[in-house]
Design a protein around this motif. Structure first.
Motif, short mmCIF file in Angstrom:
data_model
loop_
_atom_site.label_atom_id
_atom_site.label_comp_id
_atom_site.label_asym_id
_atom_site.label_seq_id
_atom_site.Cartn_x
_atom_site.Cartn_y
_atom_site.Cartn_z
N PHE A 83 0.80 -1.23 0.00
CA PHE A 83 0.00 0.00 0.00
C PHE A 83 0.84 1.28 0.00
O PHE A 83 0.30 2.36 0.20
CB PHE A 83 -0.98 -0.01 1.18
CG PHE A 83 -2.04 -1.07 1.02
CD1 PHE A 83 -3.08 -0.89 0.13
CD2 PHE A 83 -1.97 -2.26 1.73
CE1 PHE A 83 -4.06 -1.86 -0.04
CE2 PHE A 83 -2.93 -3.24 1.57
CZ PHE A 83 -3.98 -3.04 0.68
N THR A 133 3.05 4.97 -5.21
CA THR A 133 3.81 4.57 -6.38
C THR A 133 5.11 5.36 -6.45
O THR A 133 5.30 6.33 -5.71
CB THR A 133 3.01 4.81 -7.67
OG1 THR A 133 2.78 6.22 -7.81
CG2 THR A 133 1.68 4.06 -7.65
N ARG A 140 -1.55 4.07 -4.20
CA ARG A 140 -1.85 2.73 -4.71
C ARG A 140 -3.34 2.49 -4.51
O ARG A 140 -3.96 3.06 -3.64
CB ARG A 140 -1.08 1.68 -3.93
CG ARG A 140 0.39 1.82 -4.05
CD ARG A 140 0.93 0.66 -4.82
NE ARG A 140 2.39 0.75 -4.78
CZ ARG A 140 3.13 0.54 -5.84
NH1 ARG A 140 2.61 0.23 -6.97
NH2 ARG A 140 4.44 0.64 -5.75
N ARG A 141 -3.88 1.65 -5.32
CA ARG A 141 -5.28 1.29 -5.20
C ARG A 141 -5.37 -0.23 -5.13
O ARG A 141 -4.64 -0.92 -5.81
CB ARG A 141 -6.07 1.81 -6.39
CG ARG A 141 -6.01 3.32 -6.49
CD ARG A 141 -7.05 3.83 -7.48
NE ARG A 141 -6.93 5.25 -7.68
CZ ARG A 141 -7.31 6.18 -6.82
NH1 ARG A 141 -7.82 5.83 -5.67
NH2 ARG A 141 -7.18 7.46 -7.07
#
Length: 106
Positions: A52, A55, A61-62
């Motif tokens: 998590f 980036t 982040r997903r």
């Protein structure tokens, strides 16, 4: 039940996800985090935190992750914010995720 969660004054998320999970379960149970068994007996805390992290370009982040910790079903959802549920009950309002560089100790 107390729905408080770790967050900073700017409504950002200040702790690692692994620490947030332990805190969420301890909040749900009404006990101190030190009374729970180590998270690493169920999932690798460093891998959880890395999953998590923002980036390389700094964007969020997903994703979603579900696992069991000490008999509790944990669901983590990371989109515009971070939401952790324990046994289907949200223990925190969604918060903006950001890294702090701190390592999980549990």
């Amino acid at each position: 039940m107390n729905n408080t969660f770790i967050g900073s004054t700017d409504n950002g998320f200040d702790e690692s996800v692994s620490i947030a999970v332990v805190t969420a379960v301890s909040t749900q149970r009404g006990v101190s985090p030190t009374e729970l068994p180590p998270l690493y007996e169920w999932i690798d805390p460093d891998a959880l935190d890395a999953l998590f992290k923002p980036t390389r370009r700094g964007g969020p982040r997903r994703g979603e992750l579900e696992f069991t910790y000490d008999g509790h079903d944990i669901a983590i959802e990371c989109g515009d914010g971070l939401e952790i549920t324990v046994d289907g009950t949200p223990v925190a309002e969604p918060m903006a995720a950001q890294t702090s560089g701190r390592q999980a100790t549990r």
